[in-house]
Design a protein around this motif. Structure first.
Motif, PDB file in Angstrom:
ATOM      1  N   HIS A 129       0.877  -1.177   0.000  1.00  0.00           N
ATOM      2  CA  HIS A 129       0.000   0.000   0.000  1.00  0.00           C
ATOM      3  C   HIS A 129       0.912   1.225   0.000  1.00  0.00           C
ATOM      4  N   GLY A 143      -2.697  11.542  10.250  1.00  0.00           N
ATOM      5  CA  GLY A 143      -2.348  12.110   8.958  1.00  0.00           C
ATOM      6  C   GLY A 143      -3.415  11.688   7.970  1.00  0.00           C
ATOM      7  N   THR A 166      -3.771   7.264  -2.363  1.00  0.00           N
ATOM      8  CA  THR A 166      -2.797   6.692  -3.293  1.00  0.00           C
ATOM      9  C   THR A 166      -2.408   7.716  -4.353  1.00  0.00           C
ATOM     10  N   ASP A 209     -13.257  13.354  -0.634  1.00  0.00           N
ATOM     11  CA  ASP A 209     -13.447  13.453   0.814  1.00  0.00           C
ATOM     12  C   ASP A 209     -13.933  14.857   1.143  1.00  0.00           C
ATOM     13  N   ARG A 224     -17.191  11.255   3.299  1.00  0.00           N
ATOM     14  CA  ARG A 224     -16.636  10.802   2.023  1.00  0.00           C
ATOM     15  C   ARG A 224     -17.768  10.815   1.008  1.00  0.00           C
ATOM     16  N   LYS A 255     -17.212   9.938  -2.241  1.00  0.00           N
ATOM     17  CA  LYS A 255     -16.917   8.978  -3.324  1.00  0.00           C
ATOM     18  C   LYS A 255     -17.468   7.598  -2.958  1.00  0.00           C
ATOM     19  N   LYS A 307     -13.810   1.895   2.976  1.00  0.00           N
ATOM     20  CA  LYS A 307     -12.566   1.500   3.630  1.00  0.00           C
ATOM     21  C   LYS A 307     -12.881   0.457   4.693  1.00  0.00           C
TER      22      LYS A 307
HETATM   23  N1  4UW Z   1      -9.259  10.124   7.993  1.00  0.00           N
HETATM   24  C1  4UW Z   1     -10.290   9.787   7.207  1.00  0.00           C
HETATM   25  C2  4UW Z   1      -7.985   9.871   7.612  1.00  0.00           C
HETATM   26  C3  4UW Z   1      -7.792   9.240   6.352  1.00  0.00           C
HETATM   27  C4  4UW Z   1      -8.944   8.889   5.600  1.00  0.00           C
HETATM   28  C5  4UW Z   1      -7.167   8.295   4.509  1.00  0.00           C
HETATM   29  O1  4UW Z   1      -6.000   3.603   0.133  1.00  0.00           O
HETATM   30  P1  4UW Z   1      -5.949   5.069  -0.147  1.00  0.00           P
HETATM   31  O2  4UW Z   1      -5.813   5.506  -1.529  1.00  0.00           O
HETATM   32  O3  4UW Z   1      -4.742   5.747   0.634  1.00  0.00           O
HETATM   33  C6  4UW Z   1      -4.616   5.852   1.984  1.00  0.00           C
HETATM   34  C7  4UW Z   1      -3.474   6.604   2.468  1.00  0.00           C
HETATM   35  C8  4UW Z   1      -3.368   6.912   3.784  1.00  0.00           C
HETATM   36  C9  4UW Z   1      -2.265   7.614   4.388  1.00  0.00           C
HETATM   37  C10 4UW Z   1      -1.091   7.753   3.790  1.00  0.00           C
HETATM   38  C11 4UW Z   1       0.022   8.489   4.374  1.00  0.00           C
HETATM   39  C12 4UW Z   1      -0.203   9.027   5.706  1.00  0.00           C
HETATM   40  O4  4UW Z   1       0.712   9.657   6.279  1.00  0.00           O
HETATM   41  C13 4UW Z   1      -1.426   8.814   6.312  1.00  0.00           C
HETATM   42  O5  4UW Z   1      -1.611   9.265   7.546  1.00  0.00           O
HETATM   43  C14 4UW Z   1      -0.734   8.878   8.571  1.00  0.00           C
HETATM   44  C15 4UW Z   1      -2.420   8.133   5.655  1.00  0.00           C
HETATM   45  O6  4UW Z   1      -5.408   5.329   2.730  1.00  0.00           O
HETATM   46  O7  4UW Z   1      -7.281   5.667   0.470  1.00  0.00           O
HETATM   47  C16 4UW Z   1      -7.519   7.044   0.449  1.00  0.00           C
HETATM   48  C17 4UW Z   1      -8.760   7.365   1.243  1.00  0.00           C
HETATM   49  O8  4UW Z   1      -8.666   6.885   2.587  1.00  0.00           O
HETATM   50  C18 4UW Z   1      -9.402   7.761   3.452  1.00  0.00           C
HETATM   51  C19 4UW Z   1      -9.945   8.881   2.562  1.00  0.00           C
HETATM   52  O9  4UW Z   1     -11.255   8.566   2.158  1.00  0.00           O
HETATM   53  C20 4UW Z   1      -8.986   8.844   1.395  1.00  0.00           C
HETATM   54  O10 4UW Z   1      -9.493   9.416   0.209  1.00  0.00           O
HETATM   55  N2  4UW Z   1      -8.509   8.299   4.483  1.00  0.00           N
HETATM   56  N3  4UW Z   1      -6.712   8.850   5.640  1.00  0.00           N
HETATM   57  N4  4UW Z   1      -6.982  10.188   8.423  1.00  0.00           N
HETATM   58  N5  4UW Z   1     -10.179   9.176   6.031  1.00  0.00           N
END
Ligand code: 4UW
Length: 532
Positions: A224, A324, A328, A415, A430, A432, A436
């Motif tokens: 990931h 954080g 992706t 989001d 969200r 979209k 998750k």
């Molecule tokens: N709160 C609410 C959040 C949050 C969230 C993500 O699978 P993807 O594409 O990617 C991720 C990446 C997460 C991430 C990467 C680097 C980083 O430092 C960190 O925080 C420590 C998190 O998950 O999914 C993207 C989607 O996941 C949800 C949101 O809907 C986003 O568009 N998401 N973080 N803190 N929702």
């Protein structure tokens, strides 16, 4: 109106990912870069650089050229970074595959990405070979060895000449992870060398780095983008030590933090839940931790506070539990919570329910989806992000790219967020399709396509419904039976369950007469949500 970051811009080195990341440990060649959290085996920074050179040489000797895709299907091991950087140094593109995928799901990604080589491990070989049969993959490399296949040892002991591939960091892809983005089936996310170099560089001013004394626990998967950029590449670029675990097991996780004196944990909400609630946590000494950062899904504010209070055991100072945010398509970080003494002037703290501040070089907008105008101050809006970490686009899918990335370079995240007067963002909803589950992506369109493959199902729609007890979103299917078909809820769940990775399991089924759709034939998910 664009909302600027509270941090001054940083310079982004014009380097390839391996040049940039491996330079972090160059002055400490004998220090451990990677440690296997289970066995204690390690790879030093010096060895890492040598092994990466050998893997790149061996791939080039096989005829792989700049831009060729090499897929990797492997749990976290200390060898994963060797493979990733070797592929990158050869100018090839690493497409990481989720370890939990079924052969069918693996085959989809291999075909869609056009992978030429698949790197895997022997426990996954049967699944890998079943997948490869349906694809143009030329070779399967088995890292730990298997009869008839090259092993990683074969690659790193090869005497092929070193390669110097001319990489244009701004143009050339380094990785191709898959994401469903805001709608539809999983798509290849084209991330360049510059995207990843930028993202590690942008995060740096928010961290009070203890040079030569940072140990990162890598339990979230490297397949990931969060694991790849934040755990692996950021950890190595710091010149730190990345301690790998192949899967999440609470006891192993806690023991590894204690025994390896881990300083930084980047996790997802279910791990924070365990840290706050599980009795076992008290049996371990976790005092080496400086920060625990959660992302990938929403984290409840009270839960974050409870985990922090518990780990601090009443002391004023100690570990900070914070959030954080990433995606992706953003390489992945756009927002995070800085260390306490890296807060911008005038900001004294970041609320625990907030995902933190925008990174340097990152502009944001909050846009009212109904008007396309910026939301009023303090109001919610769809989060748009612009910066050097924004993807190049989706592979072979201009339509999906245009729907997500506009002509001015804004990535529409799907989001909904609000921002406070300090520049701290909170994700509140969200809009979209994406669901998750434990931080993993579940694309409703993919589940729907599988369900429609069942002759007893005339139509189907999938949405996420919140489970109050666990806080997780559970995929729920609304199913229209084919005329005369007799189909139970269990049969629907079993049918999908046998074809999809475990995190994509349908966990509730409701039979309906008709799936609500717009005049254009789009599923009206809002109506289904209201009904659920
Ligand atoms: N709160 C609410 C959040 C949050 C969230 C993500 O699978 P993807 O594409 O990617 C991720 C990446 C997460 C991430 C990467 C680097 C980083 O430092 C960190 O925080 C420590 C998190 O998950 O999914 C993207 C989607 O996941 C949800 C949101 O809907 C986003 O568009 N998401 N973080 N803190 N929702």
């Amino acid at each position: 109106m664009a909302l600027a970051s509270r941090y001054p811009d940083v310079e982004i080195p014009d380097l390839s990912v391996p040049e940039f990341v491996l330079a972090g440990g160059a002055s400490r060649p004998d220090a451990p870069a990677l440690v296997d959290g289970l066995t204690g085996d390690s790879i030093s920074h010096g060895q890492l650089a040598t092994y990466v050179d050998r893997v790149a040489a061996a791939l080039a000797a096989r005829g792989l050229r700049k831009g060729d895709v090499v897929a990797v299907l492997c749990p976290n091991t200390m060898w994963y970074p060797v493979v990733f950087h070797g592929i990158a140094r050869a100018g090839c593109v690493m497409s990481p595959i989720n370890s939990l995928y079924t052969a069918h799901e693996v085959a989809f990604q291999l075909k869609d990405s056009g992978a030429k080589v698949l790197v895997t491990v022997s426990p996954f070989l049967d699944r890998a070979l079943e997948a490869v049969e349906q694809t143009p993959v030329d070779e399967v490399v088995v890292m730990d060895g298997a009869e008839g296949h090259a092993s990683l040892l074969d690659l790193i002991t090869s005497d092929a000449p070193s390669v110097q591939v001319d990489i244009d960091p701004a143009e050339d892809l380094v990785t191709l992870p898959y994401s469903s983005g805001t709608t539809g089936l999983p798509k290849g996310v084209m991330l360049t060398h510059r995207n990843l170099v930028a993202n590690v560089s942008q995060s740096r001013p928010l961290v009070e780095l203890h040079e030569g004394d940072e140990r990162i626990i890598a339990v979230l998967p490297f397949f990931h983008i969060y694991g790849l950029t934040v755990l692996m590449n950021q950890g190595l670029q710091w010149g730190g030590t990345v301690v790998t675990l192949p899967r999440f097991d609470l006891e192993q996780f806690l023991r590894t933090i204690q025994d390896h004196k881990i300083t930084r944990a980047f996790v997802a909400p279910p791990i924070v839940l365990a840290l706050a609630k599980h009795p076992m946590v008290d049996q371990f000494d976790l005092s080496s931790l400086r920060s625990i950062t959660s992302g990938a899904a929403p984290l409840d504010e009270a839960l974050a506070q409870a985990a922090q209070d518990r780990l601090r055991k009443g002391a004023d100072a100690g570990v900070v539990v914070a959030q954080g945010y990433g995606m992706t398509e953003l390489s992945p970080v756009s927002h995070t919570t800085p260390d306490a003494n890296r807060l911008p002037a005038g900001v004294t703290s970041v609320p625990k329910g907030s995902v933190g501040l925008a990174l340097p070089n990152t502009e944001c907008r909050l846009v009212d989806p109904s008007t396309g105008q910026d939301a009023a101050a303090g109001e919610r809006g769809e989060l748009w992000v612009r910066g050097p970490q924004v993807m190049k686009g989706y592979l072979n899918n201009q339509k999906a790219t245009d729907e997500t990335l506009d002509a001015e370079g804004w990535l529409h995240t799907g989001d909904v967020a609000v921002v406070d007067e300090n520049g701290c963002y909170t994700v509140v909803d969200r809009v979209k399709e994406l669901i998750k589950y434990k931080g993993y992506q579940v694309a409703p369109a993919e589940l729907e396509a599988v369900l429609l493959g069942n002759p007893a199902i005339a139509d189907a729609a999938v949405i996420g419904v919140k489970d109050e007890e666990s806080g997780e979103e559970l995929p729920k299917a609304f199913v229209v039976r084919a005329p005369g078909a007799e189909l139970t809820e269990e049969e629907v769940m079993d049918y999908a369950g046998s074809r999809l990775a475990p995190h994509k399991k349908i966990r509730a089924v409701e039979f309906i007469d008709q799936v609500p759709k717009s005049a254009a034939g789009k599923i009206l998910r809002k109506d289904l949500k209201a009904r659920a």
